[in-house]
Design a protein around this motif. Structure first.
Motif, PDB file in Angstrom:
ATOM      1  N   MET A  36       0.259  -7.636   2.376  1.00 40.76           N
ATOM      2  CA  MET A  36      -0.734  -7.958   1.350  1.00 40.76           C
ATOM      3  C   MET A  36      -2.151  -7.787   1.892  1.00 40.76           C
ATOM      4  SD  MET A  36       1.057  -8.646  -1.350  1.00 40.76           S
ATOM      5  CE  MET A  36       0.385  -9.834  -2.533  1.00 40.76           C
ATOM      6  N   ARG A  37      -2.367  -8.161   3.138  1.00 34.72           N
ATOM      7  CA  ARG A  37      -3.692  -7.942   3.747  1.00 34.72           C
ATOM      8  C   ARG A  37      -3.963  -6.455   3.920  1.00 34.72           C
ATOM      9  NH1 ARG A  37      -1.955 -12.349   6.975  1.00 34.72           N
ATOM     10  NH2 ARG A  37      -1.378 -10.917   8.665  1.00 34.72           N
ATOM     11  N   PHE A  38      -2.944  -5.715   4.353  1.00 35.96           N
ATOM     12  CA  PHE A  38      -3.140  -4.293   4.617  1.00 35.96           C
ATOM     13  C   PHE A  38      -3.470  -3.532   3.338  1.00 35.96           C
ATOM     14  CE2 PHE A  38      -1.677   0.075   5.351  1.00 35.96           C
ATOM     15  CZ  PHE A  38      -2.407   0.376   6.500  1.00 35.96           C
ATOM     16  N   LEU A  39      -2.854  -3.914   2.220  1.00 39.04           N
ATOM     17  CA  LEU A  39      -3.129  -3.240   0.948  1.00 39.04           C
ATOM     18  C   LEU A  39      -4.585  -3.380   0.521  1.00 39.04           C
ATOM     19  CD1 LEU A  39       0.106  -4.140  -1.043  1.00 39.04           C
ATOM     20  CD2 LEU A  39      -0.588  -1.852  -0.304  1.00 39.04           C
ATOM     21  N   ARG A  40      -5.268  -4.398   1.016  1.00 38.98           N
ATOM     22  CA  ARG A  40      -6.687  -4.601   0.716  1.00 38.98           C
ATOM     23  C   ARG A  40      -7.604  -3.905   1.730  1.00 38.98           C
ATOM     24  NH1 ARG A  40      -4.646 -10.045  -0.344  1.00 38.98           N
ATOM     25  NH2 ARG A  40      -5.177 -10.727  -2.469  1.00 38.98           N
ATOM     26  N   SER A  41      -7.031  -3.347   2.777  1.00 36.05           N
ATOM     27  CA  SER A  41      -7.841  -2.767   3.844  1.00 36.05           C
ATOM     28  C   SER A  41      -8.462  -1.438   3.415  1.00 36.05           C
ATOM     29  CB  SER A  41      -6.973  -2.537   5.090  1.00 36.05           C
ATOM     30  OG  SER A  41      -6.052  -1.478   4.881  1.00 36.05           O
ATOM     31  N   ASP A  42      -9.515  -1.031   4.115  1.00 42.80           N
ATOM     32  CA  ASP A  42     -10.155   0.251   3.825  1.00 42.80           C
ATOM     33  C   ASP A  42      -9.176   1.404   4.035  1.00 42.80           C
ATOM     34  OD1 ASP A  42     -12.516  -1.060   3.255  1.00 42.80           O
ATOM     35  OD2 ASP A  42     -13.416  -0.685   5.218  1.00 42.80           O
ATOM     36  N   GLU A  43      -8.319   1.291   5.036  1.00 40.95           N
ATOM     37  CA  GLU A  43      -7.355   2.361   5.315  1.00 40.95           C
ATOM     38  C   GLU A  43      -6.395   2.553   4.151  1.00 40.95           C
ATOM     39  OE1 GLU A  43      -4.067   3.698   8.729  1.00 40.95           O
ATOM     40  OE2 GLU A  43      -5.092   1.774   8.881  1.00 40.95           O
ATOM     41  N   ALA A  44      -5.846   1.457   3.644  1.00 41.04           N
ATOM     42  CA  ALA A  44      -4.910   1.558   2.524  1.00 41.04           C
ATOM     43  C   ALA A  44      -5.616   2.020   1.263  1.00 41.04           C
ATOM     44  CB  ALA A  44      -4.224   0.220   2.293  1.00 41.04           C
ATOM     45  N   ARG A  45      -6.805   1.499   1.004  1.00 40.63           N
ATOM     46  CA  ARG A  45      -7.526   1.879  -0.215  1.00 40.63           C
ATOM     47  C   ARG A  45      -7.910   3.354  -0.203  1.00 40.63           C
ATOM     48  NH1 ARG A  45      -9.704  -2.474  -3.254  1.00 40.63           N
ATOM     49  NH2 ARG A  45     -11.626  -1.352  -3.719  1.00 40.63           N
ATOM     50  N   ALA A  46      -8.166   3.908   0.961  1.00 41.09           N
ATOM     51  CA  ALA A  46      -8.449   5.343   1.048  1.00 41.09           C
ATOM     52  C   ALA A  46      -7.214   6.158   0.662  1.00 41.09           C
ATOM     53  CB  ALA A  46      -8.907   5.700   2.460  1.00 41.09           C
ATOM     54  N   ILE A  47      -6.042   5.720   1.114  1.00 37.38           N
ATOM     55  CA  ILE A  47      -4.792   6.402   0.753  1.00 37.38           C
ATOM     56  C   ILE A  47      -4.546   6.284  -0.739  1.00 37.38           C
ATOM     57  CG2 ILE A  47      -2.283   6.384   1.040  1.00 37.38           C
ATOM     58  CD1 ILE A  47      -2.772   5.347   3.915  1.00 37.38           C
ATOM     59  N   ILE A  48      -4.693   5.084  -1.270  1.00 46.47           N
ATOM     60  CA  ILE A  48      -4.433   4.839  -2.693  1.00 46.47           C
ATOM     61  C   ILE A  48      -5.389   5.654  -3.560  1.00 46.47           C
ATOM     62  CG2 ILE A  48      -4.484   3.070  -4.496  1.00 46.47           C
ATOM     63  CD1 ILE A  48      -3.606   1.054  -2.268  1.00 46.47           C
ATOM     64  N   GLY A  49      -6.659   5.664  -3.215  1.00 46.77           N
ATOM     65  CA  GLY A  49      -7.634   6.424  -3.996  1.00 46.77           C
ATOM     66  C   GLY A  49      -7.366   7.912  -3.969  1.00 46.77           C
ATOM     67  N   ALA A  50      -6.932   8.424  -2.834  1.00 49.02           N
ATOM     68  CA  ALA A  50      -6.658   9.860  -2.720  1.00 49.02           C
ATOM     69  C   ALA A  50      -5.481  10.283  -3.579  1.00 49.02           C
ATOM     70  CB  ALA A  50      -6.389  10.225  -1.258  1.00 49.02           C
ATOM     71  N   GLN A  51      -4.629   9.336  -3.949  1.00 50.71           N
ATOM     72  CA  GLN A  51      -3.467   9.642  -4.779  1.00 50.71           C
ATOM     73  C   GLN A  51      -3.741   9.517  -6.280  1.00 50.71           C
ATOM     74  OE1 GLN A  51      -0.414  10.774  -3.362  1.00 50.71           O
ATOM     75  NE2 GLN A  51      -1.937  10.997  -1.764  1.00 50.71           N
ATOM     76  N   GLY A  52      -4.996   9.301  -6.653  1.00 52.59           N
ATOM     77  CA  GLY A  52      -5.355   9.313  -8.069  1.00 52.59           C
ATOM     78  C   GLY A  52      -5.520   7.953  -8.703  1.00 52.59           C
ATOM     79  N   TYR A  53      -5.495   6.903  -7.915  1.00 51.55           N
ATOM     80  CA  TYR A  53      -5.685   5.551  -8.452  1.00 51.55           C
ATOM     81  C   TYR A  53      -7.132   5.129  -8.321  1.00 51.55           C
ATOM     82  CZ  TYR A  53      -0.584   5.119  -8.162  1.00 51.55           C
ATOM     83  OH  TYR A  53       0.775   5.304  -8.307  1.00 51.55           O
ATOM     84  N   ALA A  54      -7.527   4.171  -9.157  1.00 51.54           N
ATOM     85  CA  ALA A  54      -8.824   3.513  -9.043  1.00 51.54           C
ATOM     86  C   ALA A  54      -8.573   2.051  -8.664  1.00 51.54           C
ATOM     87  CB  ALA A  54      -9.593   3.620 -10.361  1.00 51.54           C
ATOM     88  N   PHE A  55      -9.642   1.265  -8.598  1.00 52.46           N
ATOM     89  CA  PHE A  55      -9.533  -0.139  -8.208  1.00 52.46           C
ATOM     90  C   PHE A  55     -10.297  -1.026  -9.194  1.00 52.46           C
ATOM     91  CE2 PHE A  55      -9.262   2.453  -4.375  1.00 52.46           C
ATOM     92  CZ  PHE A  55      -8.060   2.025  -3.863  1.00 52.46           C
TER      93      PHE A  55
END
Length: 250
Positions: free
Chosen positions: A231-250
């Motif tokens: 849960m902490r990792f999903l909020r990290s900059d590293e995870a958010r960069a991966i998520i954003g690159a896959q077409g998601y927003a926040f």
């Protein structure tokens, strides 16, 4: 743990290479997030030493399994209502729920030129069959129905609809060529699983309710350090960069 998850239709274990051995977290992941989770899981292990055991499926099916005692530690849902419901029912840990991604819906075809940039093909009469996720089980399916309702084409297209249990199955219907066009997740096209070429329309968000995807720690994961770390990792900059690159927003 893996034996207890054997009843699931599709489960896989993501192993890192070189991270110190830590705890294990069992994660139920909505089908639209499958490709993204394939990228997050090894990064999570490398960063924390913990390992993710991941099952992919529809949010509605996971909800039923969790109510029946499926031993998941974390749910990454395709909506925000299911985690909230599990929390109300005492099956999720209060205070752990948060939105990890905002999804986007796409009308997609393997055929170049079939889907135009405004989605007018839905009104054209050219669609013989149209794939979507089951709206009773999958939030992306429910959003697809909302789009057709708001465009005034649902009743005309209803006899042509082909439902998959999840957005993953709907994607496979179109990717295989068995169905010429379908509603899928933008992340599925970004993940590189789609055949080259084709045509698509990114559906305006005003045509459906927001695809707000929430994560929550389930009761089975209350005392699991790997669940808390994920849960902490999903909020990290590293995870958010991966998520954003896959077409998601926040």
């Amino acid at each position: 743990m893996r034996r207890r998850l054997a009843f699931l239709a599709f489960a896989w274990v993501l192993l890192g290479t070189g991270a110190a051995r830590g705890a294990e977290v069992s994660v139920a992941v909505a089908a639209n997030f499958a490709g993204t989770m394939q990228k997050i899981a090894p990064a999570f292990e490398q960063a924390t030493g913990h390992r993710a055991v991941v099952a992919i499926g529809s949010t509605g099916r996971f909800y039923a399994q969790i109510r029946n005692g499926a031993p998941f530690h974390v749910l990454l849902s395709a909506d925000d209502e299911t985690p909230a419901r599990l929390e109300r029912e005492g099956r999720a840990v209060p205070g752990t729920r948060f939105t990890y991604a905002l999804g986007r819906l796409v009308l997609w075809s393997r055929q170049a030129g079939l889907v135009d940039g405004q989605g007018e093909v839905l009104r054209s009469g050219r669609i013989e069959r149209l794939a979507l996720a089951d709206p009773r089980l999958a939030p992306y399916g429910a959003a697809s129905v909302q789009v057709m309702e708001r465009l005034g084409v649902l009743e005309r297209l209803r006899p042509r609809l082909v439902q998959g249990e999840s957005i993953g199955q709907a994607f496979q219907f179109v990717a295989s060529g068995n169905v010429p066009v379908g509603f899928v997740a933008l992340s599925q096209l970004r993940a590189g699983a789609a055949p080259a070429g084709g045509s698509h329309w990114v559906v305006p968000e005003a045509l459906h309710e927001p695809l707000r995807q929430d994560a929550v720690v389930l009761e089975a994961g209350r005392d699991n350090p790997a669940a808390q770390a994920l849960m902490r990792f999903l909020r990290s900059d590293e995870a958010r960069a991966i998520i954003g690159a896959q077409g998601y927003a926040f």
